[in-house]
Design an enzyme around this catalytic site. Sequence first.
Site, PDB file in Angstrom:
ATOM      1  N   CYS A  14      30.440  -5.886 -19.577  1.00  0.00           N
ATOM      2  CA  CYS A  14      29.318  -5.222 -18.908  1.00  0.00           C
ATOM      3  C   CYS A  14      29.766  -4.314 -17.766  1.00  0.00           C
ATOM      4  O   CYS A  14      28.964  -3.580 -17.206  1.00  0.00           O
ATOM      5  CB  CYS A  14      28.322  -6.264 -18.400  1.00  0.00           C
ATOM      6  SG  CYS A  14      27.353  -7.028 -19.720  1.00  0.00           S
ATOM      7  N   SER A 138      27.701   0.403 -38.410  1.00  0.00           N
ATOM      8  CA  SER A 138      29.058   0.610 -37.903  1.00  0.00           C
ATOM      9  C   SER A 138      29.403   2.089 -37.928  1.00  0.00           C
ATOM     10  O   SER A 138      28.900   2.854 -38.754  1.00  0.00           O
ATOM     11  CB  SER A 138      30.063  -0.175 -38.744  1.00  0.00           C
ATOM     12  OG  SER A 138      30.000   0.236 -40.110  1.00  0.00           O
ATOM     13  N   ASP A 224      18.605 -11.949 -16.117  1.00  0.00           N
ATOM     14  CA  ASP A 224      19.995 -12.375 -16.210  1.00  0.00           C
ATOM     15  C   ASP A 224      20.877 -11.411 -15.423  1.00  0.00           C
ATOM     16  O   ASP A 224      20.564 -10.240 -15.238  1.00  0.00           O
ATOM     17  CB  ASP A 224      20.468 -12.552 -17.659  1.00  0.00           C
ATOM     18  CG  ASP A 224      20.452 -11.272 -18.475  1.00  0.00           C
ATOM     19  OD1 ASP A 224      19.839 -10.276 -18.042  1.00  0.00           O
ATOM     20  OD2 ASP A 224      21.046 -11.278 -19.566  1.00  0.00           O
TER      21      ASP A 224
END
Length: 344
Positions: A14, A138, A224
């Site tokens: 992150c 993908s 979060d």
Amino acid sequence: MAIKLTEYSHGAGCGCKISPAILDKILSQTNQGPVYEQLLVGNDQRDDAAVFDLGDGTSIISTTDFFMPIVDDPLTFGKIAATNAISDVYAMGGTPLMAIAILGWPIKQLQAEVAGTVVEGGRQACEAAGIPLAGGHSIDSPEPIFGLAVTGRVQNKYLKKNGGAHAGDLLFLTKPLGVGILSTAQKKKKLRTEDAHLAVQQMTKLNRIGQEIGQLDYVHAMTDVTGFGLLGHLTEMCNSSNTKARIRLDDVPFIGDGVLDHYLAEGCIPGGTIRNLDSYGQGIKAADDRALHLLADPQTSGGLLCAVATDHADEFIALCQTHDIHCRPFGAMVSAGDHLIEVI
């Protein structure tokens, strides 16, 4: 020869996130568009996921998260990326239903079998959450990227947002901080062998408790903690709740016992920490750079930040203990102050 995925990417986990200030510029170029009454949580609210009302007392939660490797091992990378993405559903008080994969892979540099191991790690994390990894997309990319788009569901009465905290609420965090510092130490080849498991242990732990927290009326706000660090996500909670916060550094949970100070002294400060402080540091009062570097540290698959009514603190702590989470209040929301967040 062992694959070291972190050597194939410029960022990690992150910490790859675009800074809050730059993100604001990007979003400011997007037209607001029509209002959808069923969209309970959208981009304008800076929350963890989008929420769409189905009209039957429940809502669909939709989210996506992906990033470049934060660890060298492909299977572990897949588990971490998937665990992190699923967390956004838990942070809204919801239950995940299914996920689809997002994969970018440098096919001329890394074997397809390595990518397969990453996806398998994601599948294992989904299995642990009780959901299928049902498909995906993908592309050939210059750096390895993996994550999920996750769909969840929540009863509307149990929906949790990052806004709604009250002055006087106590602040809790369900995972300790320090992932960014340890990950930077790894990239700098300064991570001690005895510390190698510490960040992985936290990043692969599901925030499953969020489903139960969602049902607690006395938890007024939840989010979060990921790439913007504790201070960044608490800033969002304060702004959304029209409150300020005061936190006690000594009560904030950190990984290890003095471990992070060792790596800070070694210069293991993530670039994301500096970008975070450049974006929102003007609203923070702290005694020194150490406090800022610890609290703005970008987390990957971090814990849940909860604003809890004071008279239910013991009950909340007891629930956390049933999930092997040992936490204590590290601060509180306040109604007034010279700074948005004061660290004491």
